[in-house]
Scaffold this motif. Structure first.
Motif, short mmCIF file in Angstrom:
data_model
loop_
_atom_site.label_atom_id
_atom_site.label_comp_id
_atom_site.label_asym_id
_atom_site.label_seq_id
_atom_site.Cartn_x
_atom_site.Cartn_y
_atom_site.Cartn_z
N GLU A 1 62.22 -5.25 7.53
CA GLU A 1 61.75 -6.41 8.29
C GLU A 1 62.66 -7.62 8.18
O GLU A 1 62.68 -8.47 9.06
CB GLU A 1 60.34 -6.81 7.83
N GLU B 1 56.96 -14.73 6.88
CA GLU B 1 55.87 -15.02 7.80
C GLU B 1 54.64 -14.18 7.48
O GLU B 1 53.50 -14.65 7.54
CB GLU B 1 56.32 -14.76 9.24
N LYS C 1 60.81 -12.36 8.53
CA LYS C 1 59.54 -11.76 8.94
C LYS C 1 58.64 -11.50 7.73
O LYS C 1 57.42 -11.64 7.82
CB LYS C 1 59.79 -10.47 9.69
#
Length: 976
Positions: A847, A854, A851
């Motif tokens: 990822e 997040e 990401k």
């Protein structure tokens, strides 16, 4: 209230600890009744009610503005509930909660109505402010006191509020601002003067001016101001608030803080000067605006000079007192109606003749021109594009007694001239020193072309009369321009140029000193060796000290190597080295250093110390003599002769440079340039900040570190460090970082700043815990809690070891770290092991860090710190990236050097004109600054200054050797 019921339900579910990090729930195992008692928040009216604080909320000191129940409901809907880290979340009675909310709402509305003076305005305004505060972003609230939720580790339960500590601990409001409201670190809009309220108001926005002077974006400047206003330290901000400062380094952050302090000092001095002029009754609206427009001390002095107390008055002031100001203004506004003859007053000094009246009008006009903002802006801009030079020459010292050697030092500047845009910082400092010693005379030269262009612009644009002016009046105007330029504007510009050049040179010198100090403090330690420190000397002998791998003094002695007893003393040294199995000798670089080095090198080459393979190194002993007679040294080594203390200090500088060098005043370490000529306040603040930065980033083991080292950790000082040591001696080692909260004088802010930089060695704690009985430790802890409690007895809390306490991860991010471990399938037992690194790489490879951040509801910078903390080995030390001292067995003399010889050396000191390199011949060689280019530096060594710092190894080529003057010129080939 549905939102409260949902919230209580979620908290009840989250109260159960997870399997992978079950120890988190044991960090604070107080009784449920005590937890409930702590969770009660009492408003000012002592109305009992229970309320969960929004995560990251922070109480502000002073009177609070009560919020309506609608506002509380809105906040509770927006707040995400996280797992409680320190203690299980208590479930409150929903009905009681609802009643308390209604009661609180009623009292809030009544209070607002009572305070309402103007019908329907003040109460509504108060409620609107509250509503906006809860919804605004980081820079849309009411100034710097507005706080928003945080991603910190603190619990959701509010503690009982007290008068002195009216804020919740462990909050990082600014961090939450960026991670939630502004994920990329940028505010919703650029803050202005209305958002950041300064103590004193000026006509300029401090954020914009700071941005212009530092070339940093306004949103970053606004964040920096808020962080410093909240008493955050530079190490804490640089490591744990990177997203707020756009990843600036510590040096840049220090420069911004210095500029910010300068602007605030100017603002304070302006308002002080305004109050003084008002008391004298000389204030006018025009003068007030001129003062409020000042951004520098030079501008302030220029504007306020005529109004200083005790001044005889300027020529313009004396002319105004004669009533000629009206004539001067008439000359500009309506010259056709001006009749100077009407101002003649026989018998009155200054008005008796027409010539005197013309002179008075000329002085008033010259003063008006020199104080006009547009005129000064034009001439300053004009000077930026014209040749302005600074000149220095030998002063007339025939009548004064000046040392000829001192005069020779300034030979380069006895007939010196240079463009102010091209002059180097070290040249400015040298010229200033020569001027202070009355050896040099310095002046700034502004060409005649600048004057002609300036006068032409004034006549055609700014000071052109409004109407036809007779030739005699135009002559007065021309004379006024010449007089204003020569008598007022040029001295002002010269002062500004000199002040700007000096200020920039001082800042550069201090910054260079800070960089050198950092390199020296971060020199890689040489642990695990028994060392012999040698403080060389002639008549009084060489002082020896042998220290153990743990810095304990094993033996001290004095040997006389240079008084005809060298052969007899060699046997004593050999016995000592063999007895203590010491194979490393550290020699100070002071008096008799070369002779002592030659002595040991000769014995080593003869293999005199066999079977030991002895090596030696030369280390700077700057500051050791001063420290050896200090109270700190007397406390650390009581009863030991000061001369022997120096030898101990020299050895410890190699074993652990940081722990030893922090004991000295940084100015005495000897890696600066013109440090006695620069602002001592600026120098001390910078050097103290660099020491704090180095100690914090390296980290300290709180259970074994010294008090001197501990006081340099961010957020701590001498008193707090002393209290920590006393607590450790009384209660045993710290088991958990949370125990720092029990130390006297260590408040929430101090804990937040220092917690990430202290380490707790888990192996040491495991050994300590296994040797203690649970009952006895519980009784000791209970007794400690009773002594440390405030106003009430606190529950007996059993602290358990936390493996994260050995990492650089801040406690506020422990919950994110636990979620990240769950995400990658790792465990706390794998911290610092290759398995952990493999799992992290595998997870981030899918990822990416953005990401993943997040997903974990945090920022990439915070996640990177967590990744570093989890993947770094337990013995990780950032100083391993820096070079170790050079150990050698033979010696080279100055006479052995030849032009073109390629050597390796170590940087000894860096200045603004070059770098001094120790190449092992007893005299450092100089690499001129022109030979230090970016192409010769490795990517890891490149900095803004393209400089090298002490301790770095370089490969150099000999360009020239001046044996009579003991000067060696070198060329840099590459950085090793």
């Amino acid at each position: 209230m549905p939102s409260l019921r949902r919230r209580a339900k979620i908290q009840a579910e989250n109260a159960e600890p997870k399997d992978e990090c079950s120890f988190f729930s044991e960090l604070s195992s107080g009784s449920e009744e005590d937890n409930k008692e702590d969770s009660i928040w009492e408003p000012q009216k002592k109305v009992p009610r229970r309320q969960f604080a929004s995560k990251g909320s922070k109480r502000k000191q002073g009177p609070r503005v009560k919020k309506s129940s609608q506002l509380v409901d809105d906040i509770s809907k927006d707040v995400a509930v996280k797992e409680e880290l320190n203690s299980p979340v208590a479930i409150v009675d929903v009905d009681l909660e609802e009643k308390n909310h209604k009661l609180h709402t009623t009292k809030t509305l009544k209070t607002a109505a009572k305070k309402q003076k103007k019908p329907g305005q003040k109460a509504i305004k108060r409620l609107k402010v509250d509503e906006e505060t809860s919804q605004a972003g980081p820079f849309e609230g009411r100034g710097s006191n507005v706080e928003t939720p945080s991603t910190s580790m603190c619990g959701d339960v509010c503690k009982k509020e007290e008068m002195e500590d009216s804020f919740t601990f462990e909050q990082s409001p600014v961090k939450k601002i960026k991670t939630e409201s502004c994920p990329q670190g940028r505010p919703a809009r650029v803050p202005g003067a209305s958002d950041l309220k300064e103590e004193v108001e000026m006509n300029w926005d401090i954020v914009q001016v700071l941005s212009e002077r530092t070339n940093i974006e306004p949103w970053v400047c606004a964040n920096i101001i808020r962080l410093f206003n909240d008493d955050n330290t530079i190490p804490f901000v640089v490591r744990y608030r990177k997203e707020l400062i756009n990843n600036l380094d510590a040096d840049f952050l220090r420069e911004v803080r210095q500029t910010l302090d300068e602007l605030r000092d100017v603002a304070k001095k302006v308002h002080s000067r305004i109050q003084k002029i008002k008391k004298e009754g000389k204030m006018s609206e025009c003068l007030l605006q001129a003062l409020l427009n000042c951004k520098t001390f030079e501008e302030l002095e220029h504007v306020s000079a005529p109004y200083k107390t005790g001044s005889k008055g300027t020529k313009a002031q004396r002319a105004k007192q004669l009533g000629l100001e009206e004539a001067a203004r008439t000359l500009l506004e309506n010259p056709g109606q001006l009749n100077l003859l009407s101002y003649i007053r026989p018998g009155v000094t200054g008005l008796s003749e027409l010539k005197d009246i013309e002179t008075g009008v000329q002085h008033i006009l010259a003063d008006m021109i020199a104080k006009d903002k547009d005129t000064l802006d034009f001439i300053r801009d004009l000077c930026k594009h014209r040749y302005i030079c600074i000149q220095s020459s030998l002063a007339k010292v025939s009548s004064k007694k000046v040392n000829e050697k001192e005069v020779d030092k300034f030979q380069l500047y006895q007939n010196f001239s240079c463009n102010i845009r091209n002059i180097h910082h070290h040249q400015i400092l040298a010229i200033n020193r020569g001027e202070n010693l009355k050896i040099l005379t310095v002046k700034v030269n502004i060409s005649d072309g600048v004057k002609k262009e300036f006068c032409r612009w004034c006549i055609q644009n700014r000071w052109r009369p409004h109407g036809f002016a007779r030739p005699e009046l135009m002559k007065i105007l021309h004379n006024s321009l010449d007089d204003s330029f020569k008598r007022l504007i040029v001295p002002l510009l010269c002062r500004e140029f000199r002040a700007k050049l000096t200020s920039d040179a001082e800042k550069q010198s201090v910054m260079m000193f800070g960089q050198n100090l950092r390199q020296l403090l971060l020199t890689s330690p040489v642990p695990g060796r028994t060392l012999m420190g040698v403080d060389p000397g002639y008549k009084h002998g060489c002082k020896l000290a042998i220290i153990s791998p743990t810095s304990q003094i094993l033996h001290t002695d004095v040997v006389y190597l240079h008084c005809g007893q060298g052969f007899r003393e060699a046997e004593k040294i050999r016995r000592l080295l063999l007895h203590f199995n010491c194979s490393t000798v550290v020699i100070g670089n002071g008096t008799a250093c070369r002779e002592t080095e030659a002595y040991f090198a000769d014995l080593i080459m003869k293999n005199y110390f066999a079977p030991l393979d002895v090596v030696y190194c030369i280390i700077s002993e700057a500051g050791a003599s001063i420290y050896s007679v200090s109270p700190e040294a007397n406390k650390e080594m009581p009863g030991l002769d000061p001369n022997l203390r120096s030898a101990v200090s020299i050895a410890r500088r190699v074993q652990d440079p940081l722990a030893e060098l922090v004991k000295f005043d940084p100015k005495h370490i000897g890696v600066g340039m013109y440090q006695h000529d620069v602002s001592q306040t600026l120098l001390k603040a910078t050097l103290d900040s660099v020491v704090e930065e180095c100690v914090s980033f390296v980290g300290v083991d709180i259970n074994i570190c010294s008090e001197v080292l501990l006081r340099h950790i961010a957020g701590l000082n001498a008193n707090r460090a002393k209290n920590i040591i006393e607590w450790r001696e009384k209660n045993g080692p710290f088991i958990n970082r949370e125990q720092l909260k029990k130390v006297k004088g260590l408040g929430p802010k101090s804990y937040q700043q220092c917690a990430g930089f202290v380490r707790i060695n888990q192996d040491y704690i495991r050994t300590f815990c296994s040797s203690q009985h649970t009952d006895s430790s519980g009784q000791s802890q209970e007794a400690t809690n009773e002594k440390l409690g405030k106003k009430k007895n606190k529950a007996d809390v059993t602290f358990v070891p936390n493996p994260l306490d050995q990492t650089c991860i801040h406690p506020e991010s422990y919950d994110v770290a636990s979620r990240f471990l769950s995400f990658i399938g790792g465990t706390l037992c794998e911290i610092g092991k290759p398995e952990m690194q493999q799992k992290i790489n595998l997870s981030l490879g899918k990822e990416g860090i953005e990401k993943t951040a997040e997903r974990l509801q945090t920022t990439a910078h915070t996640l990177q710190v967590i990744i570093d903390g989890l993947s770094q080995p337990k013995t990780f030390d950032i100083r391993t990236d820096f070079d170790k001292p050079d150990f050698k067995r033979s010696i080279v003399c100055l006479e052995d050097l030849q032009v073109g010889t390629v050597l390796t050396g170590k940087v000894e000191n860096a200045t603004l004109f070059g770098v001094f390199v120790d190449i092992g011949v007893g005299k450092a060689g100089l690499i001129p600054i022109r030979f230090i280019t970016e192409a010769k530096l490795s990517k890891t060594k490149r900095r803004r200054s393209l400089g090298l710092g002490p301790g770095e190894k370089v490969e150099v080529k000999v360009l020239s050797v001046d044996i009579p003057r003991s000067r060696i010129s070198l060329d840099l080939l590459r950085v090793l």
